[in-house]
Design an enzyme around this catalytic site. Structure first.
Site, mmCIF file in Angstrom:
data_model
loop_
_atom_site.group_PDB
_atom_site.id
_atom_site.type_symbol
_atom_site.label_atom_id
_atom_site.label_comp_id
_atom_site.label_asym_id
_atom_site.label_seq_id
_atom_site.Cartn_x
_atom_site.Cartn_y
_atom_site.Cartn_z
ATOM 1 N N ASP A 269 0.758 -0.967 -0.194
ATOM 2 C CA ASP A 269 -0.082 0.045 -0.022
ATOM 3 C C ASP A 269 0.822 1.531 -0.367
ATOM 4 O OD1 ASP A 269 -1.988 -1.651 0.042
ATOM 5 O OD2 ASP A 269 -2.953 -1.445 2.216
ATOM 6 N N TYR B 13 5.512 -10.775 7.438
ATOM 7 C CA TYR B 13 5.798 -8.419 7.359
ATOM 8 C C TYR B 13 6.399 -7.745 8.907
ATOM 9 C CZ TYR B 13 3.174 -7.217 3.336
ATOM 10 O OH TYR B 13 3.138 -7.526 2.078
#
Lengths: 248, 248
Positions: free
Chosen positions: A52, A110
């Site tokens: 994103d 992540y």
């Protein structure tokens, strides 16, 4: 035709994510421009995932096909001289024809980075999420174990995702604490849209007593995104590890 | 009238240094605007020193006089809500009338931060100087000891300085090495224009064999800036420690 894989890193602050978009500065756009300049033609660069806007990558993998003869060891230097300071290529190597940065990727990690402080830190602005309270690490550690295993993560997915199934397998979820820093490391075979950030926001709600570790399994089973915590800000999220299947 | 001292930190990347200038964004300008908004009036904010464009401060001290009644413990939060993310105030305290952030400062430490890599790091861009070679740390450590003591540092001063004397006392010069990172810590009673950066650039010349540790004393004694190494880039320099005389 050669198939070349790149290992990259980028600070996502200035970009609208990885994926090419009309009228928006993206990491893929910057990398494709550099690859075209070095290798000629207009190769499409495939990235290992869509990050994103504002999300960072300490490691990222991309691949492209080209006829150019430049030795792979020279490619990082050639690309870096054409890339902005917030994107770098650390290595390049020739891979088999079947290798694809997105479909050959079997696991990703992540890391969500937080610093706990009432005062903002100029050197961590846009690089970590500032959380102004004292975290309840034990409560978050207990709750994070509810994420493990193969389950439907619909409750951790933002609207706008187009994937067919919301079942994913989470291999580990680790919470590291050092000084005022807090890191959530999560490894899965794939991530739904905003899943890593929804998990981080949900754990912070657990820390604040707004969700209990006991109700988390039911919340996950409900598939109801509205019952979970908020999507934590993009600036704290880093892609930190990738696992590839090179057998294809 | 109250005399209030602030402890600040800032990422200098976006600023033309501390000092107020016409038509240029400066840290002092941003801090004065926040102080005026919180305390009213148009107080002049005195900073502990002029940092150059792009130079950072992990610690910085400034003071201003005001009639406002806001408790000092609340001032950091009030100012931070009005400051951009790359400047923060960590504490504020009432000090004696004679305290002046520049004249009461008796010693400063600057740290020059380098990372040694052929590949640029997106997360250290503008925050450290990338040096593309393997450093000769022993040679630099030996040479750095020539900077110690009270001497004329005219050879380490850029043109444009208006101070009368170029004699300064250097209390220590330490070289730290960890992984690919290199830090030069220098403490002095005062720094001439670009002195910390000229010292860093000179030591890197020593590492490259362009200047030997043996010729450094003669170079310093000559007062000839052209014989020393280049001024190292601003992005690597941090103000890291301050010593104050609170007896005044």
């Amino acid at each position: 035709m050669r198939n070349i894989a790149l290992r990259l890193a980028y600070d996502g602050t200035r970009y609208h994510g990885w994926q090419l978009q009309q009228n928006a500065r993206t990491v893929a756009g910057a990398v494709e421009a550099a690859v075209a300049s070095v290798c000629g033609g207009a190769p499409r660069v495939t990235g290992c995932g869509r990050t994103d806007a504002g999300v960072h990558a300490r490691v990222y993998c991309a691949n492209f096909k080209t006829d150019c003869a430049i030795p792979s060891a020279r490619i990082p230097y050639a690309l870096n001289s054409r890339l902005p300071p917030d994107i770098s290529v650390s290595s390049a190597f020739d891979v088999g024809d079947g290798f694809n940065a997105v479909t050959s990727c079997v696991r990703k990690e992540y890391t969500y980075e937080i610093y706990c402080s009432r005062i903002h830190d100029p050197f961590r602005a846009k690089r970590a999420y500032r959380y102004p309270m004292a975290p309840d690490i034990d409560a978050m550690r207990a709750a994070s174990q509810c994420f493990l295993g193969t389950r439907d993560f619909a409750a951790m997915r933002s609207a706008g995702s187009r994937t067919k199934t919301s079942v994913r397998t989470v291999f580990y979820y680790e919470i590291e604490s050092q000084g005022d820093e807090l890191r959530f490391r999560v490894c899965a075979d794939g991530f739904l849209y905003n899943m890593a950030r929804a998990m981080a926001g949900t754990l912070l709600y657990v820390s604040e007593g707004k969700i209990s570790a006991r109700e988390l399994p039911g919340l996950l089973a409900s598939g109801d995104r509205r019952r979970a915590g908020p999507t934590a800000p993009a600036c704290g999220l880093y892609l930190t590890r990738l696992w590839y299947n090179f057998d294809e």
